[in-house]
Motif scaffolding. Structure first.
Motif, PDB file in Angstrom:
ATOM      1  N   PHE A 204       0.545  -1.124   0.041  1.00 41.54           N
ATOM      2  CA  PHE A 204       0.046   0.091  -0.045  1.00 41.54           C
ATOM      3  C   PHE A 204       0.807   1.236  -0.186  1.00 41.54           C
ATOM      4  O   PHE A 204       0.761   2.169  -0.682  1.00 41.54           O
ATOM      5  N   ALA A 205       1.871   1.255   0.783  1.00 37.20           N
ATOM      6  CA  ALA A 205       2.747   2.308   1.065  1.00 37.20           C
ATOM      7  C   ALA A 205       3.726   2.462  -0.242  1.00 37.20           C
ATOM      8  O   ALA A 205       3.853   3.692  -0.811  1.00 37.20           O
ATOM      9  N   ALA A 206       3.980   1.364  -1.147  1.00 41.75           N
ATOM     10  CA  ALA A 206       4.696   1.331  -2.498  1.00 41.75           C
ATOM     11  C   ALA A 206       3.775   2.043  -3.308  1.00 41.75           C
ATOM     12  O   ALA A 206       4.273   2.900  -4.069  1.00 41.75           O
ATOM     13  N   GLY A 207       2.727   1.610  -3.191  1.00 39.22           N
ATOM     14  CA  GLY A 207       1.349   2.529  -4.163  1.00 39.22           C
ATOM     15  C   GLY A 207       1.221   3.907  -4.134  1.00 39.22           C
ATOM     16  O   GLY A 207       1.092   4.749  -4.917  1.00 39.22           O
ATOM     17  N   ILE A 208       1.369   4.329  -2.657  1.00 35.77           N
ATOM     18  CA  ILE A 208       1.407   5.752  -2.437  1.00 35.77           C
ATOM     19  C   ILE A 208       2.715   6.508  -3.059  1.00 35.77           C
ATOM     20  O   ILE A 208       2.424   7.391  -3.816  1.00 35.77           O
ATOM     21  N   VAL A 209       3.799   5.824  -3.202  1.00 37.02           N
ATOM     22  CA  VAL A 209       4.935   6.314  -3.681  1.00 37.02           C
ATOM     23  C   VAL A 209       4.779   6.555  -5.011  1.00 37.02           C
ATOM     24  O   VAL A 209       5.313   7.617  -5.591  1.00 37.02           O
ATOM     25  N   ASP A 210       4.401   5.484  -5.734  1.00 37.02           N
ATOM     26  CA  ASP A 210       4.038   5.598  -7.274  1.00 37.02           C
ATOM     27  C   ASP A 210       3.053   6.539  -7.510  1.00 37.02           C
ATOM     28  O   ASP A 210       3.354   7.436  -8.513  1.00 37.02           O
ATOM     29  N   GLU A 211       1.941   6.838  -6.678  1.00 40.54           N
ATOM     30  CA  GLU A 211       1.159   7.898  -6.786  1.00 40.54           C
ATOM     31  C   GLU A 211       1.656   9.318  -6.991  1.00 40.54           C
ATOM     32  O   GLU A 211       1.112  10.238  -7.557  1.00 40.54           O
ATOM     33  N   ILE A 212       2.459   9.520  -5.930  1.00 42.26           N
ATOM     34  CA  ILE A 212       3.265  10.654  -5.945  1.00 42.26           C
ATOM     35  C   ILE A 212       3.779  11.178  -7.048  1.00 42.26           C
ATOM     36  O   ILE A 212       3.993  12.169  -7.518  1.00 42.26           O
ATOM     37  N   GLY A 213       4.584   9.959  -7.781  1.00 44.83           N
ATOM     38  CA  GLY A 213       5.294  10.061  -8.901  1.00 44.83           C
ATOM     39  C   GLY A 213       4.270  10.507 -10.153  1.00 44.83           C
ATOM     40  O   GLY A 213       4.323  11.475 -11.014  1.00 44.83           O
ATOM     41  N   ASP A 214       3.245   9.797 -10.220  1.00 40.22           N
ATOM     42  CA  ASP A 214       2.025  10.344 -11.100  1.00 40.22           C
ATOM     43  C   ASP A 214       1.477  11.783 -10.987  1.00 40.22           C
ATOM     44  O   ASP A 214       1.419  12.523 -11.827  1.00 40.22           O
ATOM     45  N   VAL A 215       1.262  11.996  -9.701  1.00 41.76           N
ATOM     46  CA  VAL A 215       0.733  13.468  -9.429  1.00 41.76           C
ATOM     47  C   VAL A 215       1.999  14.552  -9.945  1.00 41.76           C
ATOM     48  O   VAL A 215       1.353  15.513 -10.306  1.00 41.76           O
ATOM     49  N   THR A 216       3.277  14.242  -9.593  1.00 38.98           N
ATOM     50  CA  THR A 216       4.270  15.080 -10.285  1.00 38.98           C
ATOM     51  C   THR A 216       4.063  15.310 -11.831  1.00 38.98           C
ATOM     52  O   THR A 216       4.379  16.590 -12.190  1.00 38.98           O
ATOM     53  N   SER A 243       1.196  12.829   3.907  1.00 42.73           N
ATOM     54  CA  SER A 243       0.829  12.753   5.257  1.00 42.73           C
ATOM     55  C   SER A 243       0.599  11.123   5.438  1.00 42.73           C
ATOM     56  O   SER A 243       0.933  10.635   6.633  1.00 42.73           O
ATOM     57  N   ILE A 244       0.058  10.301   4.489  1.00 45.84           N
ATOM     58  CA  ILE A 244      -0.212   8.922   4.679  1.00 45.84           C
ATOM     59  C   ILE A 244       1.304   8.249   4.844  1.00 45.84           C
ATOM     60  O   ILE A 244       1.362   7.417   5.703  1.00 45.84           O
ATOM     61  N   LEU A 245       2.202   8.456   4.328  1.00 50.29           N
ATOM     62  CA  LEU A 245       3.373   8.098   4.246  1.00 50.29           C
ATOM     63  C   LEU A 245       4.107   8.323   5.865  1.00 50.29           C
ATOM     64  O   LEU A 245       5.046   7.841   5.946  1.00 50.29           O
ATOM     65  N   GLY A 246       3.384   9.422   6.433  1.00 52.33           N
ATOM     66  CA  GLY A 246       3.897   9.591   7.956  1.00 52.33           C
ATOM     67  C   GLY A 246       4.921  10.667   7.982  1.00 52.33           C
ATOM     68  O   GLY A 246       5.819  10.751   9.009  1.00 52.33           O
ATOM     69  N   VAL A 247       5.078  11.283   7.165  1.00 47.38           N
ATOM     70  CA  VAL A 247       6.137  12.688   7.217  1.00 47.38           C
ATOM     71  C   VAL A 247       5.667  13.882   7.556  1.00 47.38           C
ATOM     72  O   VAL A 247       6.433  14.963   7.413  1.00 47.38           O
ATOM     73  N   SER A 248       4.372  14.078   7.757  1.00 47.41           N
ATOM     74  CA  SER A 248       4.016  15.268   8.099  1.00 47.41           C
ATOM     75  C   SER A 248       3.848  15.343   9.602  1.00 47.41           C
ATOM     76  O   SER A 248       4.175  14.328  10.181  1.00 47.41           O
ATOM     77  N   CYS A 249       3.211  16.632  10.071  1.00 49.19           N
ATOM     78  CA  CYS A 249       3.039  16.389  11.698  1.00 49.19           C
ATOM     79  C   CYS A 249       1.906  17.658  11.837  1.00 49.19           C
ATOM     80  O   CYS A 249       1.638  18.192  11.007  1.00 49.19           O
TER      81      CYS A 249
END
Ligand code: MEV
Length: 336
Positions: A204-216, A243-249
């Motif tokens: 699921f997290a790997a999919g989020i990383v791919d999605e960030i690439g598409d959004v870019t 945020s889903i990847l856990g790097v926001s605050c």
């Protein structure tokens, strides 16, 4: 005596941080906050007049000195890139120092050579990471990583372990950004490591990383079409993915939420965990006020910032009536 002055800018990421570490696309702009460094030969290492110790000489500077094999130097650093804030302060410092030491040793100071050396210094000091910050700082203006590009826009290709990045320049339309600094310092290395572990252990997290690439990639298209509404919406969406990847605050989330009513979109920028957010807006005063109201420090960002610059000054002995000469060759002191 020879004195070299070099400077390099910080950067912010419009889209693609963290995903870029795995070879996905990203877009970054140089900002008008710089580190300036002056070096001259000395009997021992000194930083701003003090004997150099592990505390006042960064690991990046030590790496570059060792790699080039320079003799001791006296270093003056004038810093205007806040550290630990996601604005590429260590990349700016590495570029400026690499350029200064290379010029002192008579080595090439073209942007590509400096970007590569600064990336090696970043990688050695912070562990994993992409060449985004160092390339954005070395080239200046705007860069893209791993997007389709025209041949004339290609800058350089960098590989590390299993990942590779094609770095190209991008045309940046006139836009206004406001950066909001939470004042919370967060080192990049542990945040990159956190995402790496999450991505490796979870499809699921790997999919989020791919999605960030598409959004870019969509964001690049929106930027080419000068579609700020679309670009802003993609930035806000990217903030949710990060945020889903856990790097926001909480502090970043509050400042992003506060900026959105006056912006096309807003997101954290850089590695997160604190540091800065950025909003794309045509109402910078309103955004700055909203950021201040949430305890942040706003900076209105001007684009079109040049990359690394180097200047050599030869001083002859003044007591004997000598004169000062300033040398600027095409690879040095680039005033483009
Ligand atoms: C830091 O500015 C951006 C990250 O993607 C790390 C990197 O690219 O090296 C989080």
């Amino acid at each position: 005596m020879t004195t070299i002055s070099a400077s390099a800018p910080g950067k912010f990421v419009i889209l693609g941080e963290h995903a870029v570490v795995y070879g996905k696309p990203a877009l970054a702009l140089a900002i008008d906050m710089r580190f300036s460094i002056r070096v001259s030969r000395s009997n021992s290492y000194k930083v701003n007049g003090q004997a150099a110790t592990p505390y006042n000489m960064s690991p990046h500077m030590r790496y570059i000195s060792d790699k080039i094999g320079t003799s001791p130097v006296s270093i003056y650093v004038d810093g205007r890139v806040p550290s630990g804030s996601g604005l590429g302060s260590s990349a700016a410092l590495s570029n400026a120092y690499a350029a200064a030491i290379s010029a002192l040793e008579g080595l090439p100071t073209d942007k590509e050579t400096i970007a590569r050396l600064a990336y090696e210094a970043e990688y050695a000091s912070q562990g994993r990471g992409s060449p985004m910050d160092t390339s954005a700082s070395a080239n200046g203006y705007g860069i893209a990583l791993n997007v389709p590009y025209k041949e004339e826009d290609f800058l350089w290709h960098i590989e590390k372990e299993d990942n590779a990045w094609d770095i190209s320049k991008i045309d940046v339309p006139k836009m206004t950004f406001v950066i909001g600094n939470t004042g919370i310092k967060a080192a990049t290395g542990p945040l990159v490591e956190k995402v790496r572990k999450y991505r490796e252990s979870n499809t699921f997290a790997a999919g989020i990383v791919d999605e960030i690439g598409d959004v870019t990639l969509d964001g690049l298209e929106a930027m080419k079409n000068n579609d700020l509404e679309e670009l802003g919406a993609l930035m806000t969406y990217d903030h949710k993915l990060l945020s889903i990847l856990g790097v926001s605050c909480n502090e970043l989330n509050h400042m992003v939420e506060a900026a959105i009513p006056y912006s096309y979109g807003a997101k954290l920028t850089g590695s997160g965990g604190g540091g800065c957010m950025v909003a794309l807006t045509d109402r910078p005063e309103k955004v700055a006020k909203a950021i201040r109201a949430h305890g942040g420090t706003p900076y209105v960002i001007h684009t079109g910032v040049k990359g690394v610059t180097v200047k050599t000054k030869e001083h002859s002995d003044h007591r004997r009536g000598g004169r000062k000469r300033s040398k600027s060759n095409p690879s040095e002191d680039e005033e483009d």
